[in-house]
Design an enzyme around this catalytic site. Structure first.
Site, short mmCIF file in Angstrom:
data_model
loop_
_atom_site.label_atom_id
_atom_site.label_comp_id
_atom_site.label_asym_id
_atom_site.label_seq_id
_atom_site.Cartn_x
_atom_site.Cartn_y
_atom_site.Cartn_z
CB CYS A 20 -5.87 -1.64 -3.32
SG CYS A 20 -6.37 0.09 -3.46
CB CYS A 62 -0.90 0.01 1.22
SG CYS A 62 -1.95 -1.43 1.44
NE ARG A 118 -9.62 2.71 -4.65
CZ ARG A 118 -8.86 2.11 -5.55
NH1 ARG A 118 -9.03 0.83 -5.82
NH2 ARG A 118 -7.92 2.78 -6.20
CG HIS A 158 -1.77 5.23 -1.81
ND1 HIS A 158 -2.32 6.12 -2.72
CD2 HIS A 158 -2.24 4.00 -2.13
CE1 HIS A 158 -3.14 5.46 -3.53
NE2 HIS A 158 -3.09 4.18 -3.21
#
Length: 278
Positions: free
Chosen positions: A239, A192, A235, A196
């Site tokens: 992802c 992740c 979501r 991000h």
């Protein structure tokens, strides 16, 4: 092995974060996390991180603000309000489970000491339904997203204040969520944080990668890509699938712990859901 921000900082956020990481309590993680993004995007007002990618993408923000004039989630709010006010077959309703009214999004996620687990809002909704003889709702989209959209709307302006109590099980849940966030997975070998944190603000294909700070403030969202409302765990699933990894079930322990970690990182920001995204 316990995951610490010290061990992943060099790979995910570089020397800016790695230098001060001598300890790794949740409070220290949170301070380092938030300071990292404030330094990475110094022109962004801290409160504006709640707007996700639109805090750093001026062109996208113009389009988003135009959409917000007639938001595509209005019908979901209306449908969710109707659900909230419709009695169950036994004559009771959601208000009997949540006596403080619908403005309760700021209370979730939280550590449930009695159950020994992270409790999320959708999970609490289904527990309410099942306790009153109703079928549980599916977690990714549909009525659950509508009801949470109404609750989110009523909760706008509440300040996120997730607590990690003095309970080793709560700390373990937080650590597992953190480990999930920074673990590389799938055929693409992405975490992740790969997108991000260390690559936030960069462009992937035609999309600007949003900063992780603020990611949990605005759910559920209407995504143009979906053509409908969806939940945060939908979501998460998307992802995982984008990096060609196995997705987990909505409200799995993995995703609840991930939500717990991510929301704790956003402490101090205001809730502004539901939202609209591409």
């Amino acid at each position: 092995m316990k995951t610490t921000l010290t061990t992943i900082a060099a790979a995910c956020v570089g020397a800016l974060l790695a230098a001060p990481l001598l300890a790794s309590t949740p409070a220290e993680d949170q301070e380092i996390w938030q300071e990292y993004f404030k330094k990475r995007f110094p022109k962004v007002e801290e409160s504006d991180f709640a707007n996700g990618v639109y805090s750093i993408d001026p062109v996208g923000r113009e389009n988003w603000e135009a959409i917000e004039e007639f938001p595509p989630y209005e019908a979901a709010i209306s449908d969710g309000e109707e659900m909230w006010n419709t009695a169950f077959a036994n004559g009771k309703g959601y208000a009997d489970c949540f006596p403080d009214g619908p403005a309760i999004a700021g209370k979730y996620p939280h550590w449930d000491k009695d159950k020994g687990m992270v409790m999320t809002l959708p999970l609490a909704i289904n527990e309410c339904r099942q306790a009153n003889g109703e079928e549980p709702l599916k977690y990714f989209k549909g009525p659950i997203a509508d009801l949470v959209a109404y609750i989110a709307y009523e909760s706008r302006g509440q300040v996120i204040n997730v607590e990690i109590p003095d309970d080793p099980r709560a700390l373990e849940a937080y650590e597992k969520g953190k480990e999930f966030y920074f673990a590389r997975r799938g055929q693409l070998n992405f975490a992740c944080g790969s997108c991000h944190i260390s690559s936030s603000g960069s462009t992937l294909r035609t999309e600007i990668l949003s900063p992780a700070y603020g990611h949990t403030t605005h759910w559920p969202v209407y995504r143009s890509k979906w053509g409908e409302m969806g939940t945060l765990h939908r979501r998460f699933k998307g992802c995982n699938e984008q990096v060609r990894a196995r997705a987990f079930e909505a409200q799995s322990e993995e995703y609840r712990n991930l939500e717990y970690f991510m929301t704790y990182m956003n402490n101090g920001l205001e809730l502004n859901g539901p939202g609209a995204r591409k």
